[in-house]
Write a protein that holds these residues in place. Structure first.
Motif, PDB file in Angstrom:
ATOM      1  N   PRO A  63       0.800  -1.231   0.000  1.00  0.00           N
ATOM      2  CA  PRO A  63       0.000   0.000   0.000  1.00  0.00           C
ATOM      3  C   PRO A  63       0.830   1.277   0.000  1.00  0.00           C
ATOM      4  O   PRO A  63       0.382   2.304  -0.509  1.00  0.00           O
ATOM      5  CB  PRO A  63      -0.832  -0.128   1.284  1.00  0.00           C
ATOM      6  CG  PRO A  63      -0.811  -1.588   1.619  1.00  0.00           C
ATOM      7  CD  PRO A  63       0.509  -2.102   1.152  1.00  0.00           C
ATOM      8  N   GLN A  64       2.050   1.237   0.586  1.00  0.00           N
ATOM      9  CA  GLN A  64       2.872   2.434   0.653  1.00  0.00           C
ATOM     10  C   GLN A  64       3.698   2.669  -0.609  1.00  0.00           C
ATOM     11  O   GLN A  64       4.364   3.692  -0.731  1.00  0.00           O
ATOM     12  CB  GLN A  64       3.832   2.339   1.867  1.00  0.00           C
ATOM     13  CG  GLN A  64       3.122   2.097   3.186  1.00  0.00           C
ATOM     14  CD  GLN A  64       2.116   3.186   3.507  1.00  0.00           C
ATOM     15  OE1 GLN A  64       2.353   4.362   3.208  1.00  0.00           O
ATOM     16  NE2 GLN A  64       0.998   2.804   4.127  1.00  0.00           N
ATOM     17  N   LEU A  65       3.673   1.707  -1.537  1.00  0.00           N
ATOM     18  CA  LEU A  65       4.500   1.794  -2.741  1.00  0.00           C
ATOM     19  C   LEU A  65       3.726   2.497  -3.852  1.00  0.00           C
ATOM     20  O   LEU A  65       2.575   2.149  -4.150  1.00  0.00           O
ATOM     21  CB  LEU A  65       4.913   0.390  -3.200  1.00  0.00           C
ATOM     22  CG  LEU A  65       5.800   0.295  -4.442  1.00  0.00           C
ATOM     23  CD1 LEU A  65       7.145   0.963  -4.189  1.00  0.00           C
ATOM     24  CD2 LEU A  65       6.000  -1.168  -4.838  1.00  0.00           C
ATOM     25  N   VAL A  66       4.361   3.483  -4.446  1.00  0.00           N
ATOM     26  CA  VAL A  66       3.781   4.205  -5.574  1.00  0.00           C
ATOM     27  C   VAL A  66       4.718   4.030  -6.761  1.00  0.00           C
ATOM     28  O   VAL A  66       5.894   4.426  -6.710  1.00  0.00           O
ATOM     29  CB  VAL A  66       3.583   5.701  -5.262  1.00  0.00           C
ATOM     30  CG1 VAL A  66       3.008   6.414  -6.484  1.00  0.00           C
ATOM     31  CG2 VAL A  66       2.669   5.875  -4.061  1.00  0.00           C
ATOM     32  N   LEU A  67       4.215   3.440  -7.833  1.00  0.00           N
ATOM     33  CA  LEU A  67       5.019   3.157  -9.025  1.00  0.00           C
ATOM     34  C   LEU A  67       4.565   4.051 -10.170  1.00  0.00           C
ATOM     35  O   LEU A  67       3.355   4.224 -10.395  1.00  0.00           O
ATOM     36  CB  LEU A  67       4.878   1.688  -9.426  1.00  0.00           C
ATOM     37  CG  LEU A  67       5.330   0.661  -8.386  1.00  0.00           C
ATOM     38  CD1 LEU A  67       4.988  -0.743  -8.851  1.00  0.00           C
ATOM     39  CD2 LEU A  67       6.815   0.784  -8.118  1.00  0.00           C
ATOM     40  N   PRO A  68       5.504   4.604 -10.919  1.00  0.00           N
ATOM     41  CA  PRO A  68       5.101   5.397 -12.092  1.00  0.00           C
ATOM     42  C   PRO A  68       4.695   4.498 -13.250  1.00  0.00           C
ATOM     43  O   PRO A  68       5.113   3.337 -13.341  1.00  0.00           O
ATOM     44  CB  PRO A  68       6.374   6.187 -12.424  1.00  0.00           C
ATOM     45  CG  PRO A  68       7.485   5.321 -11.919  1.00  0.00           C
ATOM     46  CD  PRO A  68       6.959   4.611 -10.695  1.00  0.00           C
ATOM     47  N   GLY A  69       3.894   5.045 -14.127  1.00  0.00           N
ATOM     48  CA  GLY A  69       3.465   4.282 -15.299  1.00  0.00           C
ATOM     49  C   GLY A  69       2.827   5.202 -16.320  1.00  0.00           C
ATOM     50  O   GLY A  69       2.739   6.429 -16.134  1.00  0.00           O
ATOM     51  N   LYS A  70       2.370   4.605 -17.409  1.00  0.00           N
ATOM     52  CA  LYS A  70       1.691   5.367 -18.458  1.00  0.00           C
ATOM     53  C   LYS A  70       0.762   4.435 -19.218  1.00  0.00           C
ATOM     54  O   LYS A  70       0.936   3.202 -19.213  1.00  0.00           O
ATOM     55  CB  LYS A  70       2.699   5.996 -19.412  1.00  0.00           C
ATOM     56  CG  LYS A  70       3.526   4.995 -20.204  1.00  0.00           C
ATOM     57  CD  LYS A  70       4.478   5.711 -21.150  1.00  0.00           C
ATOM     58  CE  LYS A  70       5.314   4.709 -21.942  1.00  0.00           C
ATOM     59  NZ  LYS A  70       6.237   5.379 -22.871  1.00  0.00           N
ATOM     60  N   VAL A  71      -0.223   5.025 -19.853  1.00  0.00           N
ATOM     61  CA  VAL A  71      -1.183   4.253 -20.654  1.00  0.00           C
ATOM     62  C   VAL A  71      -0.469   3.781 -21.922  1.00  0.00           C
ATOM     63  O   VAL A  71       0.016   4.599 -22.714  1.00  0.00           O
ATOM     64  CB  VAL A  71      -2.410   5.106 -20.999  1.00  0.00           C
ATOM     65  CG1 VAL A  71      -3.352   4.328 -21.924  1.00  0.00           C
ATOM     66  CG2 VAL A  71      -3.132   5.538 -19.740  1.00  0.00           C
ATOM     67  N   THR A  72      -0.379   2.474 -22.082  1.00  0.00           N
ATOM     68  CA  THR A  72       0.296   1.899 -23.248  1.00  0.00           C
ATOM     69  C   THR A  72      -0.667   1.439 -24.328  1.00  0.00           C
ATOM     70  O   THR A  72      -0.352   1.514 -25.503  1.00  0.00           O
ATOM     71  CB  THR A  72       1.166   0.716 -22.810  1.00  0.00           C
ATOM     72  OG1 THR A  72       0.347  -0.258 -22.126  1.00  0.00           O
ATOM     73  CG2 THR A  72       2.274   1.170 -21.871  1.00  0.00           C
ATOM     74  N   ARG A  73      -1.834   0.947 -23.916  1.00  0.00           N
ATOM     75  CA  ARG A  73      -2.785   0.429 -24.902  1.00  0.00           C
ATOM     76  C   ARG A  73      -4.205   0.722 -24.478  1.00  0.00           C
ATOM     77  O   ARG A  73      -4.539   0.654 -23.296  1.00  0.00           O
ATOM     78  CB  ARG A  73      -2.616  -1.089 -25.084  1.00  0.00           C
ATOM     79  CG  ARG A  73      -1.350  -1.505 -25.788  1.00  0.00           C
ATOM     80  CD  ARG A  73      -1.315  -3.008 -25.946  1.00  0.00           C
ATOM     81  NE  ARG A  73      -1.076  -3.685 -24.680  1.00  0.00           N
ATOM     82  CZ  ARG A  73      -1.162  -5.008 -24.514  1.00  0.00           C
ATOM     83  NH1 ARG A  73      -1.526  -5.769 -25.527  1.00  0.00           N
ATOM     84  NH2 ARG A  73      -0.913  -5.564 -23.344  1.00  0.00           N
ATOM     85  N   ILE A  74      -5.035   1.042 -25.451  1.00  0.00           N
ATOM     86  CA  ILE A  74      -6.489   1.136 -25.273  1.00  0.00           C
ATOM     87  C   ILE A  74      -7.104   0.134 -26.233  1.00  0.00           C
ATOM     88  O   ILE A  74      -6.964   0.260 -27.455  1.00  0.00           O
ATOM     89  CB  ILE A  74      -7.007   2.558 -25.549  1.00  0.00           C
ATOM     90  CG1 ILE A  74      -6.342   3.565 -24.606  1.00  0.00           C
ATOM     91  CG2 ILE A  74      -8.517   2.610 -25.398  1.00  0.00           C
ATOM     92  CD1 ILE A  74      -6.729   5.004 -24.882  1.00  0.00           C
ATOM     93  N   MET A  75      -7.742  -0.878 -25.680  1.00  0.00           N
ATOM     94  CA  MET A  75      -8.262  -1.954 -26.516  1.00  0.00           C
ATOM     95  C   MET A  75      -9.310  -1.428 -27.493  1.00  0.00           C
ATOM     96  O   MET A  75     -10.134  -0.577 -27.133  1.00  0.00           O
ATOM     97  CB  MET A  75      -8.857  -3.056 -25.640  1.00  0.00           C
ATOM     98  CG  MET A  75      -7.824  -3.736 -24.767  1.00  0.00           C
ATOM     99  SD  MET A  75      -6.444  -4.380 -25.739  1.00  0.00           S
ATOM    100  CE  MET A  75      -5.293  -4.837 -24.465  1.00  0.00           C
TER     101      MET A  75
END
Length: 389
Positions: A334-346
Protein backbone atom coordinates in the motif's frame (compact mmCIF):
# COMPACT_ATOMS: atom_id res chain seq x y z
CA UNK A 1 -94.94 24.53 23.08
CA UNK A 2 -96.96 25.24 19.97
CA UNK A 3 -95.89 27.15 16.82
CA UNK A 4 -97.69 30.51 16.83
CA UNK A 5 -96.74 31.57 13.23
CA UNK A 6 -99.57 31.35 10.81
CA UNK A 7 -99.33 28.37 8.56
CA UNK A 8 -99.24 29.15 4.85
CA UNK A 9 -100.47 27.01 2.10
CA UNK A 10 -97.88 24.95 0.18
CA UNK A 11 -98.47 26.81 -3.10
CA UNK A 12 -97.75 30.11 -1.41
CA UNK A 13 -94.49 28.88 0.06
CA UNK A 14 -93.27 27.59 -3.36
CA UNK A 15 -94.08 30.88 -4.96
CA UNK A 16 -91.97 32.72 -2.41
CA UNK A 17 -88.96 30.53 -3.26
CA UNK A 18 -88.92 31.48 -6.99
CA UNK A 19 -86.58 34.22 -8.26
CA UNK A 20 -88.01 37.54 -9.25
CA UNK A 21 -88.93 37.87 -12.86
CA UNK A 22 -86.70 40.96 -13.39
CA UNK A 23 -83.37 39.17 -12.56
CA UNK A 24 -80.96 38.94 -15.62
CA UNK A 25 -80.08 35.26 -16.18
CA UNK A 26 -77.68 35.77 -19.21
CA UNK A 27 -73.97 34.95 -18.52
CA UNK A 28 -71.48 37.83 -18.41
CA UNK A 29 -68.74 38.43 -21.04
CA UNK A 30 -65.88 37.42 -18.67
CA UNK A 31 -67.59 34.18 -17.83
CA UNK A 32 -67.53 33.21 -21.54
CA UNK A 33 -63.82 34.08 -22.00
CA UNK A 34 -62.47 32.44 -18.82
CA UNK A 35 -61.85 28.91 -20.34
CA UNK A 36 -59.96 30.43 -23.27
CA UNK A 37 -57.79 32.47 -20.94
CA UNK A 38 -56.93 29.40 -18.88
CA UNK A 39 -56.01 27.42 -22.06
CA UNK A 40 -53.79 30.23 -23.34
CA UNK A 41 -51.97 30.49 -20.00
CA UNK A 42 -51.33 26.71 -19.98
CA UNK A 43 -49.95 26.77 -23.56
CA UNK A 44 -47.64 29.69 -22.75
CA UNK A 45 -46.28 27.85 -19.70
CA UNK A 46 -45.53 24.72 -21.78
CA UNK A 47 -43.74 26.76 -24.43
CA UNK A 48 -41.67 28.49 -21.75
CA UNK A 49 -40.63 25.16 -20.23
CA UNK A 50 -39.62 23.77 -23.66
CA UNK A 51 -37.53 26.85 -24.44
CA UNK A 52 -35.67 26.67 -21.13
CA UNK A 53 -34.98 22.94 -21.61
CA UNK A 54 -33.55 23.55 -25.10
CA UNK A 55 -31.40 26.43 -23.85
CA UNK A 56 -29.97 24.33 -20.97
CA UNK A 57 -29.03 21.45 -23.32
CA UNK A 58 -27.49 23.53 -26.12
CA UNK A 59 -25.49 26.16 -24.27
CA UNK A 60 -23.10 23.78 -22.36
CA UNK A 61 -22.38 21.82 -25.53
CA UNK A 62 -21.29 24.90 -27.44
CA UNK A 63 -19.28 26.08 -24.44
CA UNK A 64 -17.47 22.76 -24.24
CA UNK A 65 -16.69 22.93 -27.94
CA UNK A 66 -15.27 26.44 -27.52
CA UNK A 67 -13.07 25.38 -24.61
CA UNK A 68 -11.85 22.31 -26.53
CA UNK A 69 -10.94 24.38 -29.58
CA UNK A 70 -9.15 26.94 -27.46
CA UNK A 71 -6.92 24.23 -25.92
CA UNK A 72 -6.11 22.59 -29.27
CA UNK A 73 -2.49 23.17 -30.25
CA UNK A 74 -1.56 24.60 -33.65
CA UNK A 75 -1.72 21.95 -36.34
CA UNK A 76 -4.15 19.74 -34.34
CA UNK A 77 -7.89 19.41 -34.64
CA UNK A 78 -10.34 19.19 -31.79
CA UNK A 79 -11.28 15.67 -32.91
CA UNK A 80 -7.82 14.46 -31.83
CA UNK A 81 -8.64 15.39 -28.22
CA UNK A 82 -10.59 12.59 -26.51
CA UNK A 83 -12.26 15.00 -24.10
CA UNK A 84 -11.76 18.17 -22.11
CA UNK A 85 -8.70 17.90 -19.89
CA UNK A 86 -7.85 20.13 -16.93
CA UNK A 87 -5.18 22.75 -17.48
CA UNK A 88 -2.91 21.39 -14.71
CA UNK A 89 -1.13 18.20 -15.93
CA UNK A 90 -0.82 16.98 -12.32
CA UNK A 91 -4.56 16.95 -11.79
CA UNK A 92 -6.05 13.49 -11.16
CA UNK A 93 -8.80 12.99 -13.72
CA UNK A 94 -9.71 9.39 -12.86
CA UNK A 95 -8.93 6.65 -10.39
CA UNK A 96 -9.71 2.98 -11.07
CA UNK A 97 -8.97 -0.53 -9.80
CA UNK A 98 -7.24 -3.11 -12.00
CA UNK A 99 -5.19 -6.29 -11.99
CA UNK A 100 -1.50 -6.82 -12.65
CA UNK A 101 -0.86 -8.91 -15.78
CA UNK A 102 2.36 -9.80 -17.64
CA UNK A 103 2.89 -8.33 -21.06
CA UNK A 104 4.39 -11.62 -22.31
CA UNK A 105 2.88 -14.89 -21.14
CA UNK A 106 3.39 -18.09 -23.11
CA UNK A 107 2.36 -21.71 -22.88
CA UNK A 108 5.40 -23.87 -23.61
CA UNK A 109 4.27 -26.72 -25.85
CA UNK A 110 6.55 -29.31 -27.51
CA UNK A 111 6.81 -29.36 -31.29
CA UNK A 112 6.77 -33.18 -31.28
CA UNK A 113 4.72 -35.61 -29.26
CA UNK A 114 5.88 -38.27 -26.87
CA UNK A 115 6.47 -39.22 -23.26
CA UNK A 116 8.32 -36.86 -20.93
CA UNK A 117 11.40 -38.61 -19.53
CA UNK A 118 13.03 -35.62 -17.80
CA UNK A 119 11.68 -32.33 -16.40
CA UNK A 120 13.98 -29.59 -15.14
CA UNK A 121 11.54 -26.93 -13.84
CA UNK A 122 9.39 -26.14 -10.81
CA UNK A 123 6.81 -23.44 -10.10
CA UNK A 124 8.43 -20.09 -9.37
CA UNK A 125 11.74 -21.04 -11.00
CA UNK A 126 13.48 -18.48 -13.20
CA UNK A 127 14.62 -19.70 -16.59
CA UNK A 128 16.61 -18.06 -19.35
CA UNK A 129 15.73 -18.02 -23.03
CA UNK A 130 16.96 -21.22 -24.67
CA UNK A 131 17.39 -23.07 -21.37
CA UNK A 132 16.48 -26.78 -21.39
CA UNK A 133 13.27 -27.40 -19.46
CA UNK A 134 12.19 -30.93 -20.51
CA UNK A 135 13.14 -33.96 -22.60
CA UNK A 136 10.85 -36.26 -24.57
CA UNK A 137 11.68 -39.89 -25.35
CA UNK A 138 13.78 -39.64 -28.56
CA UNK A 139 13.95 -43.35 -29.54
CA UNK A 140 11.42 -43.26 -32.37
CA UNK A 141 12.77 -40.00 -33.77
CA UNK A 142 16.37 -41.28 -33.62
CA UNK A 143 15.55 -44.38 -35.69
CA UNK A 144 13.60 -42.33 -38.21
CA UNK A 145 16.48 -39.89 -38.54
CA UNK A 146 18.96 -42.72 -39.23
CA UNK A 147 16.66 -44.36 -41.80
CA UNK A 148 16.19 -41.16 -43.77
CA UNK A 149 19.89 -40.43 -43.60
CA UNK A 150 20.67 -43.79 -45.25
CA UNK A 151 18.15 -43.14 -48.03
CA UNK A 152 19.61 -39.69 -48.60
CA UNK A 153 23.16 -41.01 -48.85
CA UNK A 154 22.04 -43.69 -51.32
CA UNK A 155 20.39 -41.13 -53.58
CA UNK A 156 23.37 -38.82 -53.23
CA UNK A 157 25.78 -41.57 -54.37
CA UNK A 158 23.67 -42.34 -57.41
CA UNK A 159 23.51 -38.65 -58.36
CA UNK A 160 27.26 -38.24 -58.06
CA UNK A 161 27.76 -41.38 -60.16
CA UNK A 162 25.56 -40.07 -62.94
CA UNK A 163 27.12 -36.62 -62.80
CA UNK A 164 30.70 -37.95 -62.94
CA UNK A 165 29.97 -40.19 -65.94
CA UNK A 166 31.77 -43.44 -66.86
CA UNK A 167 35.34 -44.25 -65.98
CA UNK A 168 38.02 -43.88 -68.65
CA UNK A 169 38.89 -47.57 -68.26
CA UNK A 170 35.30 -48.55 -69.07
CA UNK A 171 35.33 -46.33 -72.17
CA UNK A 172 38.65 -47.81 -73.37
CA UNK A 173 37.38 -51.32 -72.80
CA UNK A 174 34.24 -50.62 -74.80
CA UNK A 175 36.34 -49.10 -77.57
CA UNK A 176 38.58 -52.19 -77.69
CA UNK A 177 35.56 -54.49 -77.89
CA UNK A 178 34.17 -52.41 -80.75
CA UNK A 179 37.46 -52.52 -82.63
CA UNK A 180 37.58 -56.29 -82.13
CA UNK A 181 34.07 -56.54 -83.55
CA UNK A 182 35.19 -54.48 -86.57
CA UNK A 183 38.02 -56.94 -87.19
CA UNK A 184 35.66 -59.87 -86.90
CA UNK A 185 33.28 -58.15 -89.32
CA UNK A 186 36.05 -57.69 -91.90
CA UNK A 187 37.02 -61.36 -91.52
CA UNK A 188 33.40 -62.43 -92.02
CA UNK A 189 33.11 -60.23 -95.12
CA UNK A 190 36.26 -61.79 -96.59
CA UNK A 191 35.01 -65.30 -95.91
CA UNK A 192 31.67 -64.48 -97.48
CA UNK A 193 33.37 -63.01 -100.62
CA UNK A 194 35.63 -66.01 -101.05
CA UNK A 195 32.71 -68.36 -100.73
CA UNK A 196 30.77 -66.39 -103.34
CA UNK A 197 33.72 -66.45 -105.77
CA UNK A 198 34.06 -70.20 -105.34
CA UNK A 199 30.35 -70.75 -105.72
CA UNK A 200 30.81 -73.71 -108.03
CA UNK A 201 33.02 -75.55 -105.52
CA UNK A 202 31.13 -74.42 -102.39
CA UNK A 203 28.06 -76.21 -101.18
CA UNK A 204 24.82 -74.39 -100.34
CA UNK A 205 25.43 -75.07 -96.64
CA UNK A 206 28.77 -73.27 -96.77
CA UNK A 207 27.24 -70.29 -98.52
CA UNK A 208 24.47 -70.07 -95.92
CA UNK A 209 26.93 -70.42 -93.04
CA UNK A 210 29.23 -67.66 -94.28
CA UNK A 211 26.31 -65.32 -94.94
CA UNK A 212 24.88 -65.94 -91.44
CA UNK A 213 28.30 -65.31 -89.88
CA UNK A 214 28.53 -62.03 -91.78
CA UNK A 215 25.14 -60.87 -90.47
CA UNK A 216 26.05 -61.78 -86.89
CA UNK A 217 29.33 -59.91 -87.16
CA UNK A 218 27.56 -56.82 -88.44
CA UNK A 219 25.01 -56.89 -85.61
CA UNK A 220 27.66 -57.36 -82.95
CA UNK A 221 29.79 -54.57 -84.38
CA UNK A 222 26.82 -52.17 -84.39
CA UNK A 223 25.84 -53.05 -80.80
CA UNK A 224 29.38 -52.61 -79.49
CA UNK A 225 29.73 -49.32 -81.34
CA UNK A 226 26.54 -47.95 -79.77
CA UNK A 227 27.65 -49.11 -76.34
CA UNK A 228 30.98 -47.38 -76.84
CA UNK A 229 29.23 -44.16 -77.89
CA UNK A 230 26.96 -44.24 -74.81
CA UNK A 231 29.89 -44.71 -72.49
CA UNK A 232 31.81 -41.92 -74.19
CA UNK A 233 28.89 -39.44 -74.09
CA UNK A 234 27.89 -40.26 -70.53
CA UNK A 235 24.40 -40.25 -68.96
CA UNK A 236 21.51 -38.17 -70.22
CA UNK A 237 20.83 -34.77 -68.67
CA UNK A 238 17.30 -35.84 -67.76
CA UNK A 239 18.60 -38.78 -65.75
CA UNK A 240 21.03 -36.53 -63.91
CA UNK A 241 18.29 -34.00 -63.05
CA UNK A 242 15.98 -36.76 -61.87
CA UNK A 243 18.67 -38.22 -59.64
CA UNK A 244 19.39 -34.74 -58.24
CA UNK A 245 15.71 -34.16 -57.46
CA UNK A 246 15.46 -37.49 -55.65
CA UNK A 247 18.57 -36.66 -53.67
CA UNK A 248 17.22 -33.25 -52.63
CA UNK A 249 13.85 -34.68 -51.60
CA UNK A 250 15.48 -37.33 -49.42
CA UNK A 251 17.81 -34.73 -47.94
CA UNK A 252 14.81 -32.58 -46.96
CA UNK A 253 13.16 -35.60 -45.36
CA UNK A 254 16.35 -36.27 -43.41
CA UNK A 255 16.55 -32.64 -42.23
CA UNK A 256 12.93 -32.85 -41.13
CA UNK A 257 13.64 -35.99 -39.11
CA UNK A 258 16.71 -34.35 -37.59
CA UNK A 259 14.57 -31.31 -36.67
CA UNK A 260 12.04 -33.55 -34.91
CA UNK A 261 14.84 -35.28 -33.03
CA UNK A 262 16.26 -31.95 -31.87
CA UNK A 263 12.80 -30.83 -30.70
CA UNK A 264 12.58 -33.71 -28.24
CA UNK A 265 14.68 -31.37 -26.08
CA UNK A 266 12.19 -28.65 -25.12
CA UNK A 267 13.74 -25.23 -24.44
CA UNK A 268 12.34 -22.03 -22.98
CA UNK A 269 11.21 -19.53 -25.65
CA UNK A 270 11.60 -16.51 -23.33
CA UNK A 271 13.33 -15.49 -20.14
CA UNK A 272 10.87 -15.50 -17.28
CA UNK A 273 9.34 -17.30 -14.31
CA UNK A 274 7.48 -20.61 -14.35
CA UNK A 275 3.93 -19.78 -13.30
CA UNK A 276 2.54 -23.33 -13.41
CA UNK A 277 3.44 -26.86 -14.53
CA UNK A 278 0.94 -28.60 -16.76
CA UNK A 279 2.76 -31.93 -17.14
CA UNK A 280 5.18 -34.11 -15.23
CA UNK A 281 7.62 -36.96 -15.89
CA UNK A 282 5.80 -39.88 -17.50
CA UNK A 283 3.02 -37.80 -19.04
CA UNK A 284 2.30 -37.92 -22.76
CA UNK A 285 2.32 -34.57 -24.53
CA UNK A 286 1.25 -33.87 -28.09
CA UNK A 287 1.08 -30.65 -30.16
CA UNK A 288 -2.36 -31.53 -31.55
CA UNK A 289 -3.83 -32.75 -28.31
CA UNK A 290 -6.85 -35.02 -27.86
CA UNK A 291 -8.95 -34.70 -24.73
CA UNK A 292 -6.99 -37.17 -22.57
CA UNK A 293 -3.48 -35.82 -23.20
CA UNK A 294 -1.62 -32.63 -22.31
CA UNK A 295 -0.80 -30.05 -24.95
CA UNK A 296 1.66 -27.92 -22.97
CA UNK A 297 4.36 -28.43 -20.36
CA UNK A 298 4.24 -25.16 -18.42
CA UNK A 299 3.26 -21.48 -18.41
CA UNK A 300 6.02 -18.86 -18.52
CA UNK A 301 5.80 -15.10 -18.00
CA UNK A 302 8.27 -12.24 -17.95
CA UNK A 303 7.59 -10.66 -14.55
CA UNK A 304 9.92 -7.72 -15.25
CA UNK A 305 7.55 -6.45 -17.92
CA UNK A 306 4.16 -5.94 -16.28
CA UNK A 307 1.09 -3.79 -16.82
CA UNK A 308 -2.24 -3.18 -15.11
CA UNK A 309 -5.44 -4.21 -16.84
CA UNK A 310 -8.12 -1.64 -15.97
CA UNK A 311 -11.76 -1.67 -17.06
CA UNK A 312 -12.78 1.92 -17.78
CA UNK A 313 -16.46 2.78 -18.00
CA UNK A 314 -17.67 4.17 -21.30
CA UNK A 315 -18.64 7.48 -19.72
CA UNK A 316 -15.08 7.90 -18.32
CA UNK A 317 -13.24 6.90 -21.48
CA UNK A 318 -13.02 10.52 -22.58
CA UNK A 319 -10.45 11.09 -19.80
CA UNK A 320 -8.06 8.40 -21.13
CA UNK A 321 -5.46 8.72 -23.90
CA UNK A 322 -2.24 6.98 -24.88
CA UNK A 323 0.99 7.88 -23.06
CA UNK A 324 -1.03 9.43 -20.25
CA UNK A 325 0.86 9.65 -16.96
CA UNK A 326 -0.31 7.33 -14.20
CA UNK A 327 0.50 6.24 -10.66
CA UNK A 328 0.07 2.63 -9.57
CA UNK A 329 -0.49 1.59 -5.97
CA UNK A 330 -0.41 -2.23 -5.55
CA UNK A 331 -2.71 -3.58 -2.85
CA UNK A 332 0.12 -5.91 -1.78
CA UNK A 333 2.33 -2.85 -1.03
CA UNK A 334 0.00 0.00 0.00
CA UNK A 335 2.87 2.43 0.65
CA UNK A 336 4.50 1.79 -2.74
CA UNK A 337 3.78 4.20 -5.57
CA UNK A 338 5.02 3.16 -9.03
CA UNK A 339 5.10 5.40 -12.09
CA UNK A 340 3.47 4.28 -15.30
CA UNK A 341 1.69 5.37 -18.46
CA UNK A 342 -1.18 4.25 -20.65
CA UNK A 343 0.30 1.90 -23.25
CA UNK A 344 -2.79 0.43 -24.90
CA UNK A 345 -6.49 1.14 -25.27
CA UNK A 346 -8.26 -1.95 -26.52
CA UNK A 347 -10.17 -1.36 -29.77
CA UNK A 348 -13.30 -3.20 -28.62
CA UNK A 349 -15.64 -2.61 -25.70
CA UNK A 350 -17.15 -5.18 -23.35
CA UNK A 351 -20.87 -5.09 -24.03
CA UNK A 352 -21.90 -6.82 -20.80
CA UNK A 353 -19.82 -4.48 -18.61
CA UNK A 354 -20.22 -1.33 -20.74
CA UNK A 355 -16.47 -0.78 -20.35
CA UNK A 356 -13.22 -0.74 -22.31
CA UNK A 357 -10.01 -2.48 -21.26
CA UNK A 358 -7.03 -0.12 -20.80
CA UNK A 359 -3.47 -1.32 -20.20
CA UNK A 360 -1.16 0.76 -18.02
CA UNK A 361 2.53 -0.08 -18.26
CA UNK A 362 4.47 -0.22 -14.97
CA UNK A 363 8.00 1.19 -14.62
CA UNK A 364 9.13 -1.50 -12.19
CA UNK A 365 12.30 -0.95 -10.12
CA UNK A 366 14.86 -3.75 -9.88
CA UNK A 367 14.16 -4.43 -6.17
CA UNK A 368 10.35 -4.68 -6.54
CA UNK A 369 8.49 -7.82 -7.58
CA UNK A 370 4.79 -8.01 -8.30
CA UNK A 371 2.76 -11.15 -8.82
CA UNK A 372 0.31 -11.55 -11.71
CA UNK A 373 -3.42 -11.18 -11.01
CA UNK A 374 -2.87 -9.06 -7.89
CA UNK A 375 -4.94 -5.90 -7.53
CA UNK A 376 -3.62 -2.38 -7.99
CA UNK A 377 -5.14 1.08 -7.94
CA UNK A 378 -4.33 3.40 -10.83
CA UNK A 379 -4.51 7.18 -10.83
CA UNK A 380 -4.75 8.85 -14.22
CA UNK A 381 -3.31 12.37 -14.48
CA UNK A 382 -4.17 14.99 -17.03
CA UNK A 383 -0.65 15.26 -18.45
CA UNK A 384 1.39 12.91 -20.59
CA UNK A 385 4.16 10.74 -19.23
CA UNK A 386 6.88 12.63 -21.15
CA UNK A 387 5.66 15.92 -19.66
CA UNK A 388 6.12 14.81 -16.05
CA UNK A 389 9.63 15.56 -14.86
Amino acid sequence: MSDKSPSLPLAERVRKLKLPEDVDRTPSRWQNRLPWLLWLLTLAGCLLLLWRSWRDSSVPTSATAIRTESRAEPGQTSASQPGPAPADPNTVVLEALGYVVPVRKVQVSPKVGGQIIRLYIEEGQRVREGELIAEIDPTKYLHERNRRYALWQQAKARYELLKAGNRPEEIRRAEAAWQEAQAALRQAENDWKRTRLASRAATPEELERTESALQQARQRERALFEQYQLLRLGFRDEEIRQAEAEMLALEAAYRDAEYDLENTRVRSPISGVVLSKRADVGDMVLPNVPSNLSASICDLADLRNLEVDVDISERDLRHIRRRQRCEIRPDAFPQLVLPGKVTRIMPQANRSKASVSVRVGILLPEDVELLPDTRARVRFFAGLADDAK
